[in-house]
Scaffold this active site. Structure first.
Site, PDB file in Angstrom:
ATOM      1  N   HIS A   1      33.885  47.537  40.110  1.00 20.81           N
ATOM      2  CA  HIS A   1      33.971  48.861  39.670  1.00 20.81           C
ATOM      3  C   HIS A   1      35.275  49.504  39.958  1.00 20.81           C
ATOM      4  O   HIS A   1      35.811  50.203  39.263  1.00 20.81           O
ATOM      5  CB  HIS A   1      32.800  49.564  40.411  1.00 20.81           C
TER       6      HIS A   1
ATOM      7  N   HIS B   1      30.775  42.679  43.097  1.00 22.83           N
ATOM      8  CA  HIS B   1      30.288  43.672  42.073  1.00 22.83           C
ATOM      9  C   HIS B   1      31.001  45.112  42.382  1.00 22.83           C
ATOM     10  O   HIS B   1      31.607  45.568  41.524  1.00 22.83           O
ATOM     11  CB  HIS B   1      28.864  43.892  41.637  1.00 22.83           C
ATOM     12  N   GLU B   2      30.711  45.548  43.620  1.00 27.13           N
ATOM     13  CA  GLU B   2      31.398  46.839  43.870  1.00 27.13           C
ATOM     14  C   GLU B   2      32.570  46.762  43.934  1.00 27.13           C
ATOM     15  O   GLU B   2      33.504  47.788  43.337  1.00 27.13           O
ATOM     16  CB  GLU B   2      30.813  46.965  45.346  1.00 27.13           C
TER      17      GLU B   2
ATOM     18  N   GLU C   1      28.733  48.090  34.071  1.00 29.92           N
ATOM     19  CA  GLU C   1      27.871  47.149  34.954  1.00 29.92           C
ATOM     20  C   GLU C   1      28.137  45.760  34.668  1.00 29.92           C
ATOM     21  O   GLU C   1      28.169  45.148  35.545  1.00 29.92           O
ATOM     22  CB  GLU C   1      26.351  47.791  34.871  1.00 29.92           C
TER      23      GLU C   1
END
Length: 212
Positions: A95, A91-92, A149
């Site tokens: 971004h 997920h990081e 997100e």
């Protein structure tokens, strides 16, 4: 006979806890980070471990080649598998790869992947603010919209499969947050999507990616 049943029940409970309640260690985090980053072609840097009980992971980012990755002890305590931390780290990476940093964050601050924007149910607003402050930011400065997100969740889920992990890893990580009463409530202030909605989206995405 009764004593035997009680003993067997205790053994079964301990076995379940060993598989479901065990926290992850640094070796697990590093294995997940190396595998997920390499699957994406992302630069593998050293993980910085923070002595913080709030469950967080974040990046301090200047450029694609100048950044650091941070994971708290609190996050390691609530996760119990390599696929879960891989999902959070994926997920990081999402971004960064999706350009959310460049679009939404105009200065060099730490930004939380999950934990800092999640207020623990029953906790005070002061505790939430303290958790956010511990990573050098507050909720209003997180820099990422709810849409971003969700995009990062999708990226992380797809990256899990690409790295050979179960695509449900990020869903299970979010479920671990919810099980430990770290949730995002539906209101206009939180940048992260409400937890219930996010869990459903993650499950649907994992089903689509895995085909089951």
């Amino acid at each position: 006979m009764v004593k035997k049943k009680i003993f067997l029940s205790l053994i079964f409970s301990l076995a379940l806890c060993a598989s479901a309640c065990a926290e992850i260690n640094s070796a697990t985090v590093e294995a997940a980070w190396k595998r997920i980053a390499e699957a994406d072609g992302f630069k593998v840097v050293k993980i910085n471990y923070e002595k913080d009980d709030s469950p967080n992971a974040w990046v301090k980012f200047k450029s694609q080649n100048d950044f650091s990755v941070h994971v708290t002890q609190g996050l390691m305590k609530i996760l119990n598998s390599e696929e879960q931390i891989a999902g959070v780290l994926g997920h990081e990476i999402g971004h960064v790869r999706l350009g959310h940093y460049n679009k939404g964050v105009g200065r060099n601050i730490g930004w939380a992947v999950l934990g800092a924007a999640l207020g623990k149910v029953g906790g005070t607003a002061g505790k939430v603010a303290q958790a956010a402050g511990s990573v050098g930011m507050n909720l209003a400065e997180s820099g990422f919209s709810r849409g971003q997100e969700v995009e990062a969740d999708d990226y992380g889920t797809e990256l899990l499969k690409k790295a050979g992990y179960d695509p449900y890893g990020l869903y299970r990580a979010m479920k671990a947050f919810a099980d430990n009463k770290y949730v995002t409530q539906p209101n206009g202030f939180n940048s992260h999507p409400p937890t219930a909605r996010r869990l459903k989206h993650l499950m649907d995405k994992a089903k689509a990616v895995s085909g089951k």
